[in-house]
Structure formats: structure tokens, C-alpha cells
Design a protein around this motif. Structure first.
Motif, PDB file in Angstrom:
ATOM      1  N   ILE A 172      57.617  -4.067  16.740  1.00  0.00           N
ATOM      2  CA  ILE A 172      56.719  -4.851  15.884  1.00  0.00           C
ATOM      3  C   ILE A 172      55.687  -3.980  15.170  1.00  0.00           C
ATOM      4  N   VAL A 173      55.356  -2.827  15.723  1.00  0.00           N
ATOM      5  CA  VAL A 173      54.438  -1.902  15.047  1.00  0.00           C
ATOM      6  C   VAL A 173      55.188  -0.688  14.509  1.00  0.00           C
ATOM      7  N   HIS A 174      55.850   0.046  15.386  1.00  0.00           N
ATOM      8  CA  HIS A 174      56.391   1.353  15.002  1.00  0.00           C
ATOM      9  C   HIS A 174      57.627   1.256  14.119  1.00  0.00           C
ATOM     10  N   SER A 175      58.592   0.431  14.495  1.00  0.00           N
ATOM     11  CA  SER A 175      59.774   0.363  13.633  1.00  0.00           C
ATOM     12  C   SER A 175      59.455  -0.364  12.328  1.00  0.00           C
ATOM     13  N   VAL A 176      58.490  -1.285  12.347  1.00  0.00           N
ATOM     14  CA  VAL A 176      58.078  -1.915  11.090  1.00  0.00           C
ATOM     15  C   VAL A 176      57.576  -0.854  10.117  1.00  0.00           C
ATOM     16  N   GLY A 177      56.704   0.036  10.611  1.00  0.00           N
ATOM     17  CA  GLY A 177      56.255   1.152   9.774  1.00  0.00           C
ATOM     18  C   GLY A 177      57.395   2.044   9.351  1.00  0.00           C
ATOM     19  N   GLY A 178      58.352   2.271  10.250  1.00  0.00           N
ATOM     20  CA  GLY A 178      59.507   3.102   9.927  1.00  0.00           C
ATOM     21  C   GLY A 178      60.381   2.498   8.849  1.00  0.00           C
ATOM     22  N   TRP A 179      60.592   1.170   8.903  1.00  0.00           N
ATOM     23  CA  TRP A 179      61.405   0.516   7.861  1.00  0.00           C
ATOM     24  C   TRP A 179      60.692   0.568   6.519  1.00  0.00           C
ATOM     25  N   GLY A 180      59.376   0.378   6.531  1.00  0.00           N
ATOM     26  CA  GLY A 180      58.615   0.496   5.282  1.00  0.00           C
ATOM     27  C   GLY A 180      58.693   1.895   4.705  1.00  0.00           C
ATOM     28  N   ALA A 181      58.665   2.898   5.594  1.00  0.00           N
ATOM     29  CA  ALA A 181      58.778   4.291   5.162  1.00  0.00           C
ATOM     30  C   ALA A 181      60.152   4.578   4.574  1.00  0.00           C
ATOM     31  N   LEU A 182      61.209   4.069   5.212  1.00  0.00           N
ATOM     32  CA  LEU A 182      62.570   4.296   4.719  1.00  0.00           C
ATOM     33  C   LEU A 182      62.742   3.715   3.322  1.00  0.00           C
ATOM     34  N   ALA A 183      62.240   2.507   3.104  1.00  0.00           N
ATOM     35  CA  ALA A 183      62.346   1.895   1.776  1.00  0.00           C
ATOM     36  C   ALA A 183      61.618   2.734   0.731  1.00  0.00           C
ATOM     37  N   GLY A 184      60.438   3.230   1.087  1.00  0.00           N
ATOM     38  CA  GLY A 184      59.682   4.059   0.156  1.00  0.00           C
ATOM     39  C   GLY A 184      60.379   5.362  -0.177  1.00  0.00           C
ATOM     40  N   ILE A 185      60.933   6.016   0.832  1.00  0.00           N
ATOM     41  CA  ILE A 185      61.627   7.279   0.621  1.00  0.00           C
ATOM     42  C   ILE A 185      62.845   7.100  -0.285  1.00  0.00           C
ATOM     43  N   LEU A 186      63.577   6.002  -0.087  1.00  0.00           N
ATOM     44  CA  LEU A 186      64.773   5.753  -0.898  1.00  0.00           C
ATOM     45  C   LEU A 186      64.436   5.618  -2.376  1.00  0.00           C
ATOM     46  N   LEU A 187      63.353   4.917  -2.697  1.00  0.00           N
ATOM     47  CA  LEU A 187      62.988   4.704  -4.092  1.00  0.00           C
ATOM     48  C   LEU A 187      62.165   5.853  -4.670  1.00  0.00           C
ATOM     49  N   LEU A 188      61.530   6.602  -3.806  1.00  0.00           N
ATOM     50  CA  LEU A 188      60.657   7.685  -4.268  1.00  0.00           C
ATOM     51  C   LEU A 188      61.425   8.967  -4.554  1.00  0.00           C
ATOM     52  N   GLY A 189      62.408   9.263  -3.713  1.00  0.00           N
ATOM     53  CA  GLY A 189      63.153  10.508  -3.861  1.00  0.00           C
ATOM     54  C   GLY A 189      62.481  11.660  -3.140  1.00  0.00           C
ATOM     55  N   PRO A 190      63.186  12.789  -3.000  1.00  0.00           N
ATOM     56  CA  PRO A 190      62.647  13.938  -2.262  1.00  0.00           C
ATOM     57  C   PRO A 190      61.629  14.723  -3.075  1.00  0.00           C
ATOM     58  N   ARG A 191      60.860  15.547  -2.377  1.00  0.00           N
ATOM     59  CA  ARG A 191      59.915  16.443  -3.036  1.00  0.00           C
ATOM     60  C   ARG A 191      60.672  17.507  -3.839  1.00  0.00           C
TER      61      ARG A 191
END
Length: 434
Positions: A172-191
Motif C-alpha cells: 500500500i505504500v512501497h509498491s504504490v510508489g514503485g508503480w508510480g515510478a515505473l509509469a514515470g520512467i516509461l514515459l520519461l525515457g532514460p537519461r
């Protein structure tokens, strides 16, 4: 409940609040240490703004989304109204009668802000700060309270035939943050420079000492994160949770160390540090249900998972500067499933409920985050320009450096006028000045 016990419980919960609050410093220190120096101010700015944004959003509507009242038991959604409604009967919490309503709110509010903090590190060094602030507001203000209600607010996951179990928030806390991070990384792209000509290029952080300090601050904060989740000062229950939490963290460090030797033939400190965090995340779902052996096994496996996860995400071209996906997403899922495998609740029915909870929370969190990131991307944009990324977000987003170069052209230091200093006279000589 006696007055003395009420006071003792309330004091312990407030101490836990202080410990969870200090975790935000740990995240800021860890993330800034694992980022390049040119982005340090940006990291610290985001981590300084997340707690204020999270607390305000949670106060204005988030708390009432997460705890809408008994009428919404077993439901997907509920809302008790804007603000922090003081329950009938005074300051005693309607959900936790062992301490005050205000203590209950602040403890839960500290948890809420953590979900967005996890995202911060994963999208570091190329995210627009304005877009990230809007995402954090919506993620903490809507996504986290809704999925939190499903279990902790009496929602449908809590009313399954075998209720889903998540003691302090591996899902409810950690994987929620992880899923939000995964979505952001997918749309943001790598450095820029991370993946070149099919090869993975390491981009080391600028301060391993800062990262190490951050991890130990987080371990300290976890005593409040898990220990406070007992929701009382019951000495046996709190002590057990703190022991199991620490054993899992210690085993996570060992698991990360051994797996880094197997994978890289060296002792990688960053993997040991992430191994500690992996063990902490892994034990969080069932810290009150596990024995010594269970906790050690969960920690060891978590430490191994985090190393394998970092390698896997690199191969998938998902650029995560701090390893947030491996620590919070993978180990959050693992720790939640471990409740159905180890400890007092182990069994097929519990494992099935854990899978349902992981799938429901993960599915909603990922889709919500992906939608928010996508709308931000097509409207105001989510990524800084190539020039801004190369030169650093500190100077472009914040007009300052964390470590200014005093020898650089244009950097001037005003020096005081030289003062006349009287030197002690030497016998037989007149006083002199310098």
C-alpha cells in the motif's frame, strides 16, 4: 482504557511520527548522493516539497478518502468530506481508540507523503520540477488514499473471505510508489548517456557517503514506520516488530553483498545499501507475523532480488538512478506475497488474497500514474531540454549550485578591510603593527 495507558500509547505514536518524518531526510540524502552533483539542489528541492504537499493534500481531502467511515466498508471508494472532521466524542480517534484523532491523522499523513518520495529518485536528473509537483499532489492526494482505503479504511480488500494483509505497507505504500515510478520512467525515457550504442553506461552518483548516511537514517526511521504500525505501545508486540524489522534489514545487506559478488565479482556498496532497504521493504507487510527464521529468509531473498532487479531493469532500458523499482516495487510485491508463505498467516488462501491485493493495488496505481504522467507530458511536458539536462537541473530549474565553484570566473567573495592588529611588544622594543 486507563488514562495512563492512553497517554503511553499516544506518546509512542508521536515518537513514531517523528521517526517516519526523519525518513524524508533519509530519502533526500540517499537520492542526492546517488545523483550527480549538478542535480543535487533539484533532488533536495523535490524532497523538501513532498512532505508539505503531501500533508496539505492529506488534510484537505486525502484523509477522508482513506478513512470515509463504516458506511463504506467493503467498497471501492468513499469520501467523508473535505477537511479533517473531528469525530463525535472528542479527540479520541474513531479508527484507533488508543490515541488521539490528531495523532492518528499525522501518523497516516507521514505515510502518505512517502509514496511520492519513492517516485522522486526514480525520475531524477531529467524531470521538470513543476510537472513532478503536480504529479505528487495528485498521487498523494488521490491514488494513495484510494488504495489505502481498500485495506486500512475497511474497503473491499479487508472484507475478502481471507482478508488481504499488509501490516505497514509493503504494497500500500512501497509498491504504490514503485508503480508510480515505473509509469514515470516509461514515459520519461532514460537519461542522456545511460544507454549508448546498445551498451549500458554506468552514471555514478556524486557522494556515496551521503547515500550511506541516508540509508542508515531510513533504517532508523523504519523503527517508527513498522513499530508505530502496531498502533499501540504494547511492549511485546512493538519489541517483536522492531527485532524482525532489523533482522530482515541485516539479512538484506548480506543478501545484497553475496549477490553482488556473484554478479559483479566485487563488493558493491550501493547493492549492500539497497539490500538493507530491500530487507526493510520486504518485512514491512508481515513484521508482526514473522519469526526469526522467517524474517532472515525474507531479508536474504529481498537482498538478492534487489541486485537482480537492478540488472533486469537496465537490460530493459528502464533508467532508475537510485534503484527505486528494485527496492520498492519488486521487494514490496515480494514482501506482500511472503505473508502467505511464511509466518502465522501462511497458507494457500492467504497467498491467494495477497495476490489479489498486489494485483488490484498495482493495477490501479500504475494506470492512475500512467494517465497523470501522460496528460502532463502532452500538455506542459515532463522532461527538461537536452541542454538543461547536460548542464544540470540545479542551475536551470533553481538558479543555484549545491557546490559552487569559488574559483570560477565571476564568483566573488567580499573580504573585510584589513584591520590594524597590535602585536605584543618584545622587551626592549617598541610595539609594532601588522
Amino acid at each position: 482504557m486507563s488514562t495512563d495507558l492512553f497517554v503511553i500509547n499516544n506518546v509512542w505514536m508521536m515518537v513514531s511520527i517523528f521517526l517516519v518524518f526523519i525518513m524524508h531526510l533519509g530519502f533526500a540524502t540517499l537520492e542526492s548522493g546517488l545523483a550527480r552533483s549538478k542535480n543535487t539542489v533539484n533532488i533536495l528541492f523535490k524532497n523538501s516539497m513532498i512532505p508539505p504537499i503531501g500533508l496539505l493534500a492529506y488534510a484537505l481531502w486525502g484523509f477522508s478518502l482513506m478513512y470515509p467511515g463504516a458506511d463504506f466498508a467493503g467498497k471501492l471508494f468513499g469520501f467523508a468530506g473535505f477537511g479533517i472532521p473531528l469525530p463525535e466524542g472528542g479527540e479520541t480517534s474513531a479508527y484507533n481508540a488508543g490515541y488521539t484523532f490528531w495523532t492518528d491523522f499525522l501518523f497516516q499523513g507521514m505515510f502518505a507523503a512517502t509514496a511520492a518520495t519513492i517516485v522522486s529518485g526514480a525520475v531524477a536528473e531529467r524531470i521538470k520540477v513543476s510537472s513532478f509537483m503536480i504529479f505528487s499532489l495528485l498521487f498523494v492526494g488521490i491514488c494513495y488514499p484510494v488504495v489505502g482505503m481498500w485495506k486500512w479504511g475497511g474497503g473491499f480488500l479487508n472484507t475478502l473471505a481471507t482478508p488481504f494483509y499488509d501490516f505497514a505497507g509493503s504494497t500500500i505504500v512501497h509498491s504504490v510508489g514503485g508503480w508510480g515510478a515505473l509509469a514515470g520512467i516509461l514515459l520519461l525515457g532514460p537519461r542522456i548517456g545511460k544507454f549508448v550504442n546498445g551498451k549500458i553506461k554506468p552514471i555514478p552518483g556524486h557522494s556515496i557517503p551521503l547515500a550511506t548516511i541516508g540509508v542508515f537514517i531510513l533504517w532508523l526511521g523504519w523503527f517508527g514506520f513498522n513499530g508505530g504500525s502496531v498502533l499501540s505501545a504494547a511492549p511485546g508486540a512493538v519489541s517483536r516488530v522492531l527485532v524482525m524489522t532489523s533482522l530482515a534489514a541485516a539479512a538484506g545487506a548480506v543478501g545484497g553483498c553475496f549477490m553482488s559478488y556473484i554478479m559483479f565479482k566485487t563488493g558493491d556498496l550501493t547493492m549492500v545499501l539497497n539490500g538493507i532497504l530491500a530487507g526493510l521493504v520486504g518485512i514491512t507487510a508481515g513484521a508482526d507475523q514473522m519469526g526469526v527464521v522467517d524474517s532472515v529468509l525474507i531479508g536474504l531473498i529481498s537482498g538478492a532480488i534487489v541486485v537482480l532487479g537492478v540488472v533486469m531493469f537496465d537490460k530493459l532500458r528502464l533508467d532508475d538512478p537510485v534503484g527505486a523499482l528494485s527496492v520498492h516495487l519488486l521487494c514490496g510485491v515480494w514482501g506482500t506475497l511472503a505473508v502467505g508463505i511464511f509466518g502465522k498467516l501462511a497458507g494457500p488462501a492467504q497467498l491467494l488474497s495477497q495476490l489479489v491485493g498486489v494485483g488490484a493495488v498495482g493495477g490501479f496505481s500504475f494506470v492512475f500514474a500512467l494517465a497523470v504522467w501522460f496528460v502532463l507530458k502532452v500538455t506542459m511536458g515532463i522532461r527538461v531540454s537536452e541542454q538543461e539536462e547536460v548542464e544540470g537541473l540545479d542551475i536551470h530549474e533553481h538558479k543555484m549550485h549545491a557546490y559552487p565553484d569559488i574559483n570560477a570566473p565571476g564568483y566573488e567573495i567580499s573580504m573585510p578591510e584589513k584591520e590594524e592588529v597590535l602585536v605584543a611588544p618584545v622587551p626592549g622594543r617598541a610595539p609594532v603593527t601588522a
